[in-house]
Design an enzyme around this catalytic site. Structure first.
Site, PDB file in Angstrom:
ATOM      1  N   HIS A   1      -1.829  -2.993  -5.632  1.00  0.00           N
ATOM      2  CA  HIS A   1      -2.168  -2.718  -4.423  1.00  0.00           C
ATOM      3  C   HIS A   1      -3.851  -3.023  -4.464  1.00  0.00           C
ATOM      4  O   HIS A   1      -4.558  -2.400  -4.961  1.00  0.00           O
ATOM      5  CB  HIS A   1      -2.037  -1.140  -4.085  1.00  0.00           C
ATOM      6  CG  HIS A   1      -2.844  -0.761  -2.590  1.00  0.00           C
ATOM      7  ND1 HIS A   1      -3.122   0.643  -2.663  1.00  0.00           N
ATOM      8  CD2 HIS A   1      -2.920  -1.182  -1.637  1.00  0.00           C
ATOM      9  CE1 HIS A   1      -3.378   0.629  -1.534  1.00  0.00           C
ATOM     10  NE2 HIS A   1      -3.468  -0.412  -0.854  1.00  0.00           N
TER      11      HIS A   1
ATOM     12  N   GLU B   1      -4.979  -0.832  -7.390  1.00  0.00           N
ATOM     13  CA  GLU B   1      -4.074   0.205  -7.862  1.00  0.00           C
ATOM     14  C   GLU B   1      -2.831  -0.581  -8.419  1.00  0.00           C
ATOM     15  O   GLU B   1      -2.220  -1.364  -7.749  1.00  0.00           O
ATOM     16  CB  GLU B   1      -3.501   1.199  -6.685  1.00  0.00           C
ATOM     17  CG  GLU B   1      -4.536   2.260  -6.457  1.00  0.00           C
ATOM     18  CD  GLU B   1      -3.857   3.136  -5.399  1.00  0.00           C
ATOM     19  OE1 GLU B   1      -4.213   4.310  -5.354  1.00  0.00           O
ATOM     20  OE2 GLU B   1      -2.994   2.751  -4.539  1.00  0.00           O
TER      21      GLU B   1
ATOM     22  N   ASN C   1      -4.051   6.341  -1.081  1.00  0.00           N
ATOM     23  CA  ASN C   1      -3.784   6.846   0.157  1.00  0.00           C
ATOM     24  C   ASN C   1      -3.227   8.105   0.590  1.00  0.00           C
ATOM     25  O   ASN C   1      -3.330   8.841   1.522  1.00  0.00           O
ATOM     26  CB  ASN C   1      -2.907   5.912   0.976  1.00  0.00           C
ATOM     27  CG  ASN C   1      -3.643   4.345   1.410  1.00  0.00           C
ATOM     28  OD1 ASN C   1      -4.955   4.445   1.330  1.00  0.00           O
ATOM     29  ND2 ASN C   1      -2.998   3.432   1.431  1.00  0.00           N
TER      30      ASN C   1
ATOM     31  N   SER D   1       0.708  -1.256   0.058  1.00  0.00           N
ATOM     32  CA  SER D   1      -0.003   0.051   0.145  1.00  0.00           C
ATOM     33  C   SER D   1       0.845   1.159   0.180  1.00  0.00           C
ATOM     34  O   SER D   1       0.224   2.506   0.040  1.00  0.00           O
ATOM     35  CB  SER D   1      -0.952   0.003   1.173  1.00  0.00           C
ATOM     36  OG  SER D   1      -0.167  -0.211   2.283  1.00  0.00           O
TER      37      SER D   1
END
Ligand code: 3HC
Length: 720
Positions: free
Chosen positions: A437, A449, A487, A416
């Site tokens: 991800h 991702e 994120n 991540s």
């Protein structure tokens, strides 16, 4: 006749049968040329005395994928669909729909005006308009309830998920399944019907709707289903109103008029634009601007997953669901046993909930093989490493993978936030290394991702994007930059939530405001779910003082409040329940920390909460775009809808900003900047678009164009 129109219909005959074949690749939507062709050739077949029956089918893999979605919101072109469907429905000669593939939306509605429907065993039918903020507006809301009953029809239209040929046959949507040649079977079927005095028309089948009159449960259940599964959406209520008309109107055409009115209301509702933006956005996101479409893919016939925890198990399920045999490696035998047990339990739950048959479960379980040794991975085409986030550990694993797998195998890291290039550097094949991800639980969350390393090859990227599609993921490419896309945007959003708490809001006020905006879960409920102690422990370990924004959550941890994991955090939780209850005992903590840091707690409006949190996403999104970390603004929308619970009917944060108007967005940010100049540094790209009166993703600005061009070469690691 159809030269300047889009798509066409091919006309041929076999003896006394005319065959109309919709030809509008790749999926045969009902574009202008198709509508024109249908009208023209139904009339032609009817005026030819040698023709006694008509088959309507599709060329290629699709029957008809519905109305042409790109036409919505545009000036209508060519003849309208209703005219074409009327010609079919009132054809003097019987018409059978030979459903060779997907019959969705207007495609199924076209089949419903035919007298008969026969499909191959691979055919798929459905009315997915609700996913586009629409209702089935070509008679689907009036005909489907007549065919399968209002209750089933409502379930199908509100879910918007397609059904298999077998289920369609069981429910009575189609009349027969062809196991051999569809056209030959359709001809045989039709020859049987030719000569009958009358051929059935769905519009005349009134029994099921009359039977439903006075039964209030049907509509009440539908409303409850819509409230549960489609919170905040406009179209579901319109669908229910249409079915109510189908039940109560004596005259079929009166129901059709109501459907047309309700459809128009959906069409002009902003939710329709937002949801269609997501339909096309998801397809655009799957393409990489500088990688040619024809790039050869590395065949993926066998896969490996390293790590049998929640992530590894979920990823293994994705491979198995896609029909790809997968080895799950864990070096700890107990972990491996536990992990396999969790996978089995997850599949069993799906069987118990009727989402999978027992034999399907057995088949997918057969594709998943546990192993304790790297040597077993020698023949896999791809490995996804899914161990916990530790660069040294991942590099060590990648070295082993490099040694033990075939030199052509792709090596993917499920991370991540770690640096993919640093991971790739521990191998001799950096071109074959990529980040994947997945979001937890990987077998459920749609977002993927795909992180493009400095040296990830075109073949590697194209292969992983194709694999994502096979796994039914919404895949978005991110450059290898801190926080990737999702994120990195999230950090500003949670920062604002935490600051609002310091300034005077309470967690449930912030959560309620954002949930009423449409977020599936407010930020404090989310923090409780993830665990407040992760950051706190890391800071303690590193000897770092809590930053202002984390003062409250760190103090909660000091008081043994870690979130859901120990039943108390920002909220309290009763045993065995995830439902948050207010925690009034925390309020003194909030007050004292605010006071200690010189905040004068104040009343904060819901609008301010929404603006500060959502516009923080928008500003970071604009920055990500101008740095080339994401390819296009729509990619951010796909990330937020599929990975972070952003409401689909608002089209994602960037689409929301477009709808608000970028000048209004910057005006509100400037206002916030007066009290927090450091945070609210407006992205230059956003300022520029706002000044030009432009929008994200529309008439790309110079920066957007350059961002796309520099995508591969960007060394920018972002600015979290
Ligand atoms: N109209 C216009 N373009 C369409 C389309 C449609 N109905 N359906 C698909 N396309 C385009 C896609 O945008 C894509 O274009 P691209 O190659 O330029 O990106 C191309 O066709 C191929 O589509 P997919 O990549 O999605 O192909 P798949 O094979 O993965 O999936 C599908 C095929 C299942 C048919 C999927 O495309 C799909 O679900 N389409 C939409 C179906 C739908 O929602 N129909 C209802 C339309 S609204 C309606 O009918 C209103 C009516 O009630 C009046």
């Amino acid at each position: 006749m159809t030269e300047q129109l889009k798509g066409k219909v091919n006309y041929s005959t076999q003896g006394n049968i005319a065959i109309l074949e919709v030809d509008n690749p790749p999926v045969n939507p009902l574009s202008s040329g198709v509508r024109a062709g249908l009208s023209e050739y139904i009339l032609k077949a009817n005026s030819d005395d040698s023709i006694e029956g008509i088959i309507l089918t599709g060329a290629g893999r699709s029957f008809i994928a519905g109305a042409d979605i790109s036409e919505f919101g545009q000036k209508p072109d060519g003849p309208d669909l209703h005219t074409a469907l009327r010609e079919i429905e009132f054809s003097k000669k019987p018409v059978v729909a030979a459903i060779n593939g997907t019959a969705l939306g207007g495609g199924l509605e076209t089949a419903l005006v035919c007298n008969y429907r026969i499909g191959t065993n691979k055919a798929i039918v459905g009315l997915p308009e609700v996913n586009l903020g629409l209702l089935p507006g070509a008679g689907g809301t009036q005909r489907l309830p007549r065919l399968i009953g209002p209750s089933q029809a409502l379930k199908m239209m509100l879910a918007g998920t397609p059904m298999s040929a077998k289920k369609a046959l069981d429910q009575g949507v189609i009349d027969a399944i062809s196991e051999n040649s569809l056209i030959e079977d359709a001809i045989l079927f039709l020859q049987d019907k030719i000569g009958l005095d009358e051929h059935p028309k769905v519009r005349d089948k009134n029994d099921k709707v009359i039977e439903a009159r006075g039964d209030n449960n049907i509509l009440a259940e539908a409303r409850a289903l819509a409230a549960k599964t489609r919170r905040g959406q406009f179209a579901p209520g319109q669908i229910i109103a249409c079915v109510e008309a189908a039940i109560n109107e004596d005259n079929f055409d009166d129901g059709m008029k109501k459907e047309a009115d309700y459809f128009l209301e959906c069409l002009v509702n902003p939710q329709r634009e937002a949801m269609i933006h997501i339909f096309f956005g998801e397809r655009a996101a799957s393409k990489i601007a500088d990688i040619p479409k024809e790039t050869p893919l590395h065949p993926i016939n066998k896969a490996g997953v390293v790590g049998s925890g929640t992530m590894g198990g979920g990823i293994a399920m994705l491979f198995a669901n896609a029909g790809i045999p997968v080895l799950v490696l864990d070096q700890d035998e107990d972990n491996l046993k536990r992990g396999m047990g969790v996978i089995e339990k997850n599949y069993k739950m799906m069987v118990d909930r009727g989402r999978m048959l027992e034999e399907q479960k057995d088949a997918v379980m057969q594709l998943i093989t546990p192993t304790l040794t790297y040597e077993d991975l020698s023949e896999v085409d791809i490995v996804v490493e899914a161990v916990y986030e530790n660069l040294d550990l991942k590099q060590e694993i990648f070295q082993k993978l490099d040694t033990h797998t075939n030199a052509n195998a792709i090596l993917a890291s499920n991370t991540s936030g770690l640096d993919i290039d640093a991971i790739a550097s521990s191998t001799s094949r950096p071109g074959k290394v990529v980040g994947t991800h997945f979001f937890s639980p990987a077998n459920i969350m749609r977002l993927l991702e795909v992180v493009r390393g400095e040296e990830s090859s075109d073949e590697t990227m194209a292969t992983v994007m194709a694999l994502g599609k096979k796994m039914n993921k919404a895949s978005v490419v991110s450059l290898n930059a801190p926080g990737f896309i999702g994120n990195r945007m999230l950090s500003g959003y949670t920062y604002q939530a935490n600051m609002l708490l310091l300034e005077g809001a309470l967690p449930n006020q912030v959560d309620n405001a954002l949930e009423s905006f449409g977020m599936s879960m407010g930020p404090f409920r989310m923090m409780d779910l993830v665990g407040l102690d992760l950051g706190w422990r890391a800071r303690k370990l590193a000897g770092i003082e809590s930053p202002l924004v984390n003062k409250i959550s760190d103090e909660l941890c000091e008081q043994d409040r870690f979130g859901q994991k120990n039943a108390r955090g920002f909220y309290n939780y009763s045993e065995g329940s995830r439902a948050p209850n207010p925690a009034p005992e925390n309020e003194d903590i909030y007050k004292s920390i605010s006071e200690k840091h010189n905040f004068v707690r104040r009343e904060i409006s819901d609008q301010e909460i929404i603006d500060r949190c959502i516009l923080a996403l928008v500003n970071e999104g604009a920055q990500i775009l101008s740095e080339g970390v994401a390819q296009r603004s729509g990619d951010m929308d796909i990330v937020y809808i599929n990975g972070y619970g952003f409401p689909i009917w608002r089209g994602g944060p960037m689409c929301y900003a477009n709808m608000l108007g970028l000048d209004e967005v910057t005006k509100r940010m400037e206002e916030f900047a007066k009290s927090d100049e450091k945070f609210w540094k407006i992205s230059p790209l956003l300022t520029k678009l706002a000044t030009e009166g432009s929008r994200f993703g529309e008439a790309p600005s110079k920066e957007e164009r350059e961002a796309k061009l520099s995508f591969k070469d960007s060394k920018n690691m972002g600015g979290v």
